[in-house]
Design an enzyme around this catalytic site. Structure first.
Site, PDB file in Angstrom:
ATOM      1  N   GLY A  36       0.813  -1.210   0.000  1.00  0.00           N
ATOM      2  CA  GLY A  36       0.000   0.000   0.000  1.00  0.00           C
ATOM      3  C   GLY A  36       0.841   1.251   0.000  1.00  0.00           C
ATOM      4  N   ALA A  37       1.935   1.237  -0.771  1.00  0.00           N
ATOM      5  CA  ALA A  37       2.907   2.332  -0.726  1.00  0.00           C
ATOM      6  C   ALA A  37       2.519   3.521  -1.584  1.00  0.00           C
ATOM      7  CB  ALA A  37       4.279   1.809  -1.176  1.00  0.00           C
ATOM      8  N   GLY A  82       1.539   4.562   3.777  1.00  0.00           N
ATOM      9  CA  GLY A  82       2.501   3.816   2.963  1.00  0.00           C
ATOM     10  C   GLY A  82       3.406   4.720   2.159  1.00  0.00           C
ATOM     11  N   TYR A  91     -13.816  -4.971  10.635  1.00  0.00           N
ATOM     12  CA  TYR A  91     -12.560  -4.219  10.629  1.00  0.00           C
ATOM     13  C   TYR A  91     -11.791  -4.437  11.923  1.00  0.00           C
ATOM     14  CZ  TYR A  91      -9.257  -0.355  10.301  1.00  0.00           C
ATOM     15  OH  TYR A  91      -8.098   0.394  10.255  1.00  0.00           O
TER      16      TYR A  91
END
Length: 311
Positions: free
Chosen positions: A22-23, A28, A176
């Protein structure tokens, strides 16, 4: 440990290969920029390669010497996880740092490509499988570290082994919280098994507090609740920027004194914002029996054996 108000200066990271999931945005992207400025080669493992390329270009503008190759990774598809891990292994040799950061939050009920509840499947099972597949490369050139990003929401999470995939009812926030609790139980069990196996691998976790990122807007958009998405944007008045939310992650990634299973978060009131330091784990996050059972269930569901024998 005294709280840190800045992630700099980072230790010398030249020669270190880091993988950040998730960069391309939020925590991220901020983590990628900081590690690249510190000299690390940062593999940007992202679902959307176009967005990853744009973020990589921005990182290179800020840090001209940065080496930030994107790799396509969809954590909601175990075949993509396998392909990404193979590409990372073939092109990187050894991985010194894995940051399991990507995630989804409070979505309407959805399923992964493999039929898992989307939040549990993406946030936990996808990272479990990725870590397992990268295990042969972690520490190939020396000590390695795995940082898994959780959330304050882990405190409302419960592991219901009879409903991990929401076959018997679904709540967006319940799912979640469960996935974020699973992140912490995974960290604890990875640390235990790596230690018993004699690996030079440290497993730690972090949470960003209340950070203004895109994470909280996806659920309302998918549910067609435009007003809720606007409310999410309004809450940015009370949150800290992604660069500040990344501080606990960076501390977890680079603190030389970090013990196995350490957990980091913002050092301000209620761990919501401000600096970085040790953070509190719920009692459920410290349950070794649940951690061991979750590990075994996760290995069975993903079909990926991490190569660490139970003990």
């Amino acid at each position: 440990m005294a709280p840190r108000t800045t992630a700099l200066p980072l230790p010398e990271l030249t020669g270190t290969t880091a993988v950040v999931t998730g960069a391309n945005s939020g925590i991220g992207a901020a983590t990628t920029l900081a590690l690249a400025r510190g000299g690390a080669r940062v593999v940007m493992a992202c679902r959307d390669l176009g967005r990853a390329e744009r973020t990589a270009a921005a990182v290179r503008r800020a840090a001209p010497k940065a080496e930030v190759p994107p790799v396509r990774l969809d954590l909601a598809d175990l075949s993509s996880v396998a392909e990404a891990a193979e590409e990372i292994g073939e092109t990187s040799g050894g991985v010194g740092l894995l940051i399991n950061n990507a995630g989804v939050m409070a979505l309407p009920e959805r399923r992964t490509a493999d039929g898992f509840e989307m939040q549990f499947g993406t946030n936990h099972l996808g990272h479990f499988a990725l870590t397992a597949r990268l295990l042969p490369y972690l520490g190939a050139g020396g000590p390695a570290r795995v940082v898994t990003v959780s959330s304050l929401a882990h405190r409302m999470g419960r592991i219901d082994f009879d409903n991990l995939n929401a076959e018997h009812g679904y709540g967006a926030w319940t799912a979640y919280g469960r996935s974020k609790l699973a992140n912490l139980l995974f960290t604890a069990e990875l640390a235990r098994r790596a230690r018993l196996a004699g690996l030079g691998l440290t497993a730690v976790s972090a949470h960003p507090g209340l950070a203004a990122t895109e994470l909280g807007q996806a659920g309302p958009r998918m549910a067609g609740r435009a007003w809720a998405a606007r409310m999410k944007r309004a809450t940015r008045l009370f949150t800290q920027p992604a660069s500040a939310g990344a501080l606990p992650v960076l501390l977890a990634a680079t603190d030389p004194a970090a013990p196995d299973g350490a957990h980091y978060g913002p050092a301000g009131p209620l761990e919501c914002r401000g600096g970085a330091g040790p953070a509190r784990l719920s009692a459920r996050a410290k349950d070794p029996v649940t951690a061991r059972r979750l590990w075994d269930v996760s290995a069975a569901l993903t079909g990926v054996g991490p190569g660490l024998e139970p003990a």
